[in-house]
Design a protein around this motif. Sequence first.
Motif, short mmCIF file in Angstrom:
data_model
loop_
_atom_site.label_atom_id
_atom_site.label_comp_id
_atom_site.label_asym_id
_atom_site.label_seq_id
_atom_site.Cartn_x
_atom_site.Cartn_y
_atom_site.Cartn_z
N GLY A 2 61.15 41.36 -1.53
CA GLY A 2 61.53 42.50 -2.35
C GLY A 2 63.00 42.87 -2.19
O GLY A 2 63.76 42.16 -1.54
N PRO A 3 63.37 44.00 -2.77
CA PRO A 3 64.76 44.45 -2.74
C PRO A 3 65.27 44.64 -1.31
O PRO A 3 64.53 45.02 -0.40
N GLU A 4 66.54 44.38 -1.12
CA GLU A 4 67.17 44.43 0.20
C GLU A 4 67.01 45.80 0.87
O GLU A 4 66.73 45.88 2.07
N GLU A 5 67.17 46.87 0.11
CA GLU A 5 67.06 48.22 0.68
C GLU A 5 65.66 48.45 1.27
O GLU A 5 65.50 48.98 2.36
N VAL A 6 64.64 48.01 0.54
CA VAL A 6 63.26 48.15 1.00
C VAL A 6 63.02 47.22 2.18
O VAL A 6 62.38 47.59 3.17
N ALA A 7 63.56 46.02 2.10
CA ALA A 7 63.36 45.03 3.17
C ALA A 7 63.94 45.51 4.48
O ALA A 7 63.35 45.29 5.54
N THR A 8 65.08 46.18 4.44
CA THR A 8 65.71 46.70 5.65
C THR A 8 64.81 47.72 6.33
O THR A 8 64.61 47.68 7.55
N LYS A 9 64.25 48.62 5.54
CA LYS A 9 63.34 49.64 6.11
C LYS A 9 62.06 48.99 6.63
O LYS A 9 61.57 49.32 7.70
N LEU A 10 61.53 48.06 5.86
CA LEU A 10 60.31 47.37 6.24
C LEU A 10 60.53 46.56 7.52
O LEU A 10 59.67 46.56 8.41
N GLU A 11 61.66 45.92 7.62
CA GLU A 11 61.95 45.12 8.82
C GLU A 11 61.98 46.00 10.07
O GLU A 11 61.49 45.61 11.13
N ALA A 12 62.53 47.21 9.95
CA ALA A 12 62.55 48.13 11.09
C ALA A 12 61.13 48.48 11.52
O ALA A 12 60.83 48.52 12.73
N ILE A 13 60.25 48.70 10.56
CA ILE A 13 58.85 49.04 10.87
C ILE A 13 58.14 47.85 11.51
O ILE A 13 57.46 47.99 12.53
N VAL A 14 58.33 46.68 10.93
CA VAL A 14 57.68 45.47 11.44
C VAL A 14 58.17 45.15 12.85
O VAL A 14 57.39 44.85 13.75
N THR A 15 59.47 45.23 13.05
CA THR A 15 60.05 44.94 14.36
C THR A 15 59.55 45.93 15.41
O THR A 15 59.21 45.55 16.53
N GLY A 46 56.39 42.71 15.29
CA GLY A 46 56.27 41.60 14.36
C GLY A 46 57.62 41.03 13.96
O GLY A 46 58.66 41.44 14.46
N ILE A 47 57.57 40.11 13.03
CA ILE A 47 58.77 39.45 12.51
C ILE A 47 58.67 39.43 10.99
O ILE A 47 57.61 39.14 10.44
N LEU A 48 59.78 39.72 10.34
CA LEU A 48 59.84 39.71 8.88
C LEU A 48 60.82 38.65 8.41
O LEU A 48 61.98 38.66 8.84
N LEU A 49 60.35 37.74 7.58
CA LEU A 49 61.23 36.75 6.94
C LEU A 49 61.52 37.22 5.53
O LEU A 49 60.66 37.83 4.89
N ARG A 50 62.68 36.86 5.03
CA ARG A 50 63.07 37.27 3.67
C ARG A 50 62.83 36.18 2.64
O ARG A 50 62.98 36.40 1.45
#
Length: 153
Positions: A98-111, A115-119
Motif C-alpha cells: 500500500g501507500p508509503e505513509e500507511v506502510a510506515t505506520k504499519l511497519e512500526a506496529i508490526v515491528t 514481526g517483519i514487514l516487506l514492501r
Amino acid sequence: MRATQEDPTAAPPTFVVHSLRQALAAAEAAAATERALDLITPEGGLSCQGPLFWAEVQKRLGTTAAGEGVVLWVDAEDTPGLALAALRCGLGRLIFKGPEEVATKLEAIVTAAGGILLRARPKAQDLLEEPDPASAVAARLRPAPARRPPRQR
C-alpha cells in the motif's frame, strides 16, 4: 528475506503455496534436505482464505520436522486492515504494497509486535501447477553438483 547458515547473504528459496497440503509438502522436502525455505501466500490469498486459515497453516508448519526452518509470509496486498488482522492472528511475516505513509505506520506496529514487514513480494516459484509439490521443492533445494575441474593429461 533471511540469510542462510551456508551463505549469510543469500535468502532461502521461496515458494508460493495455495493450500495446507502444498505447505506441508514443502516443509517435508525442507526437512529431507535439511534446508531452510520461505513460503508465501498467493496474491489475494490472505483476503480469500483469511488470516485464520494461514495462521493454522503456520501452526501446522511449526509441528513438522522442518520446524523453524520454514517461514510463512502472508501478502496483505494494499489492505492495512488485513495486515493488522493477520498480525492479531499471530502471523508476523507480512507483505504490504500500500501507500508509503500507511506502510510506515504499519511497519512500526508490526515491528513493535516482533514481526517483519516487506514492501514487495519476493520472487518465488509457484506450486499451483506442480503435480507433486514435494518433488518440485526438493529439486530446487538440492545443492547443485560441484563442478569438477577438467582432468589433466
